[in-house]
Design a protein around this motif. Structure first.
Motif, short mmCIF file in Angstrom:
data_model
loop_
_atom_site.label_atom_id
_atom_site.label_comp_id
_atom_site.label_asym_id
_atom_site.label_seq_id
_atom_site.Cartn_x
_atom_site.Cartn_y
_atom_site.Cartn_z
N ALA A 32 0.83 -1.20 0.00
CA ALA A 32 0.00 0.00 0.00
C ALA A 32 0.87 1.26 0.00
N ALA A 33 1.94 1.25 0.77
CA ALA A 33 2.83 2.41 0.81
C ALA A 33 3.50 2.62 -0.55
N ASN A 34 3.87 1.53 -1.21
CA ASN A 34 4.47 1.66 -2.54
C ASN A 34 3.47 2.20 -3.56
N HIS A 35 2.21 1.78 -3.44
CA HIS A 35 1.17 2.32 -4.32
C HIS A 35 1.01 3.82 -4.08
N ALA A 36 0.96 4.23 -2.80
CA ALA A 36 0.85 5.66 -2.48
C ALA A 36 2.07 6.42 -2.99
N SER A 37 3.23 5.79 -2.92
CA SER A 37 4.46 6.43 -3.39
C SER A 37 4.42 6.67 -4.90
N ARG A 38 3.91 5.68 -5.65
CA ARG A 38 3.81 5.86 -7.11
C ARG A 38 2.86 6.99 -7.46
N ILE A 39 1.73 7.07 -6.74
CA ILE A 39 0.77 8.16 -6.99
C ILE A 39 1.41 9.50 -6.64
N ALA A 40 2.14 9.56 -5.53
CA ALA A 40 2.80 10.80 -5.13
C ALA A 40 3.84 11.22 -6.16
N PHE A 41 4.58 10.27 -6.68
CA PHE A 41 5.61 10.58 -7.67
C PHE A 41 5.00 11.06 -8.98
N ASP A 42 3.92 10.40 -9.41
CA ASP A 42 3.30 10.74 -10.69
C ASP A 42 2.56 12.07 -10.64
N THR A 43 1.94 12.37 -9.50
CA THR A 43 1.10 13.57 -9.40
C THR A 43 1.82 14.74 -8.73
N GLY A 44 2.91 14.46 -8.02
CA GLY A 44 3.58 15.52 -7.27
C GLY A 44 2.92 15.85 -5.96
N THR A 52 2.65 15.16 -2.35
CA THR A 52 3.42 14.46 -1.32
C THR A 52 3.01 14.85 0.10
N ALA A 53 2.17 15.87 0.26
CA ALA A 53 1.70 16.23 1.60
C ALA A 53 0.70 15.19 2.10
N LYS A 54 0.66 14.98 3.40
CA LYS A 54 -0.11 13.87 3.97
C LYS A 54 -1.61 13.95 3.64
N ILE A 55 -2.25 15.08 3.93
CA ILE A 55 -3.71 15.15 3.78
C ILE A 55 -4.12 15.04 2.31
N PRO A 56 -3.54 15.81 1.38
CA PRO A 56 -3.91 15.65 -0.03
C PRO A 56 -3.61 14.24 -0.57
N LEU A 57 -2.50 13.66 -0.15
CA LEU A 57 -2.17 12.31 -0.62
C LEU A 57 -3.16 11.30 -0.07
N GLN A 58 -3.57 11.48 1.17
CA GLN A 58 -4.56 10.56 1.76
C GLN A 58 -5.87 10.62 0.99
N LYS A 59 -6.30 11.82 0.59
CA LYS A 59 -7.54 11.94 -0.19
C LYS A 59 -7.41 11.25 -1.54
N ALA A 60 -6.19 11.26 -2.10
CA ALA A 60 -6.00 10.69 -3.43
C ALA A 60 -5.94 9.17 -3.43
N VAL A 61 -5.45 8.56 -2.35
CA VAL A 61 -5.18 7.11 -2.38
C VAL A 61 -5.96 6.32 -1.34
N TYR A 62 -6.70 6.98 -0.46
CA TYR A 62 -7.34 6.26 0.66
C TYR A 62 -8.26 5.14 0.16
N ALA A 63 -9.08 5.43 -0.82
CA ALA A 63 -10.02 4.41 -1.33
C ALA A 63 -9.25 3.22 -1.92
N ASP A 64 -8.16 3.50 -2.62
CA ASP A 64 -7.36 2.41 -3.20
C ASP A 64 -6.78 1.51 -2.11
N LEU A 65 -6.28 2.13 -1.04
CA LEU A 65 -5.67 1.35 0.03
C LEU A 65 -6.70 0.50 0.76
N LYS A 66 -7.91 1.02 0.89
CA LYS A 66 -8.97 0.23 1.51
C LYS A 66 -9.29 -1.00 0.65
#
Length: 384
Positions: free
Chosen positions: A29-41, A43-57
């Motif tokens: 899950a952390a690697n998936h979040a890392s790929r999204i952070a790298f592709d989209t730029g 990297t802040a916790k709250i915006p990144l959580q909104k972007a990937v939370y559903a995927d991690l669930k």
């Protein structure tokens, strides 16, 4: 003061497999979040959580582990940014920096995972823990530690704990918040400590802690690693894995023992401890190639950290001083000259004729600067 207490947990075979699967799932899950952070730029916790939370669930994590996986990713990118800004990966345009910036951060499948009190609960009387896993909640997993560790956990544990897989076993690293004791006024002055490679530490009292044994272990391990890497067989790679961390543990134990002796001596004589501020020394010092490995494996920062936290627990004052010219200046008359050092171990003042071991002379200079630094800092506090 925050300290980390390490205890070993002893799961049975099914629980062991569940914990291993949990680490794998959290790090996927952390690697998936890392790929999204790298592709989209993002990297802040709250915006990144909104972007990937559903995927991690959807990947099988419950709410809290998913949030912690995102926070671990955001923290890794914040650390990377700080290292890039500090130039730790080289200047802009360098190959090393481009390599680091050109790919997302990757987490090992067994990398540590933080758990808060919603996912991990302790029973200190029974010496068991209950922990969330991808296979459900595991209860009554025994843990073990020394009496001192268990006492500290019972009285001061607060906040998160990290689940760590190391050497075929699981550990919990728990944060303990200990009240800071009042720092005692150093009535007897300061114990100066000169840090070095030949002698790991030398005090202004003349006590020396030789680095010969530690350097011998490092050289032996370096030769062995070179042979095994050159061989490249399956058994050689297995032996390299077993060798990994052994040198670091040996060095850490050596530094712990030295730090404890320094703090005990300072406390016994009602003194503070003066240390050199050696930040950035690897960038400042220029050495011949054979000496570079020794310098870069020199764990002076770790020793300084051990002294600082042990001193804080004992109420002993610690001052970091400017190290410039401490090895060239005379501790009796103050004369500074390169000629005062005819060789590595000898100090002979060309002005007053004072002779002493070079490390002891440097430690005495450090002790004097510690007294001056303490006076200046406390005069400013009193004025405020």
């Amino acid at each position: 003061m925050k300290l980390v207490v390490q205890v070993k947990i002893c799961p049975d075979e099914p629980a062991f497999a569940a914990l291993r699967d949990t680490l794998h799932a959290c790090n996927r899950a952390a690697n998936h979040a890392s790929r999204i952070a790298f592709d989209t730029g993002i990297t802040a916790k709250i915006p990144l959580q909104k972007a990937v939370y559903a995927d991690l669930k959807e990947m099988g994590l419950s709410a809290q582990p998913a949030i912690h996986a995102v926070r671990k990713t955001a923290g890794a990118y914040a650390t990377l940014k700080a290292n890039l800004n500090a130039g730790n990966y080289g200047p802009e345009g360098s190959k090393r920096r481009a390599k680091v910036e050109g790919k997302p951060i990757r987490f090992r499948k067994d990398a540590a995972q933080p758990f808060d009190d919603r996912c991990l609960s302790w029973s200190f009387d029974a010496r068991t823990v209950s922990i969330w896993t991808v296979r459900g909640r595991l209860k009554n997993i025994p843990f073990q530690g020394s009496p001192g560790q268990l006492k500290m956990l019972t009285e001061h544990r607060k906040g998160e704990s990290d689940l760590v897989y190391r050497g075929g076993s699981f550990y919990l690293y728990a944060v303990c918040d200990i009240p800071d004791p009042e720092v005692t006024e150093p009535e007897g002055g300061f114990l100066g400590v000169d840090l070095g490679i030949v002698n790991i530490a030398t005090t202004s009292d003349g006590a020396a802690y030789a680095g010969k044994g530690l350097n011998r272990v490092r050289h032996r391990h370096r030769r062995l690693r070179k042979k095994l890497q050159k061989k490249g067989s399956k058994s050689a790679r297995r032996l390299l894995r077993n060798l990994s961390g052994r040198e670091a543990r040996f060095a850490a134990n050596t530094n712990h023992c030295i730090a404890k002796k320094l703090v005990t001596e300072a406390q016994r004589t009602s003194r503070g401890i003066a240390l050199e501020d050696l930040g950035g020394i690897r960038e400042r010092v220029r050495l011949r190639k054979p000496q570079r490995v020794t310098l870069h494996s020199w764990s002076f920062a770790q020793l300084g950290g051990f002294v600082s936290y042990k001193a804080a627990r004992a109420g002993v004052a610690v001052v970091f001083v400017d190290p410039r010219y401490t090895s060239q200046g005379c501790s009796v008359c103050g004369h500074i000259s390169k000629k005062n050092r005819p060789d590595q171990a000898t100090f002979l003042c060309t002005s007053c004729g004072f002779a002493e071991h070079a490390d002891v002379n440097a430690a005495r200079n450090i002790a004097e600067r510690g007294v001056a630094g303490w006076a200046v800092s406390h005069a400013a506090d009193d004025a405020a």
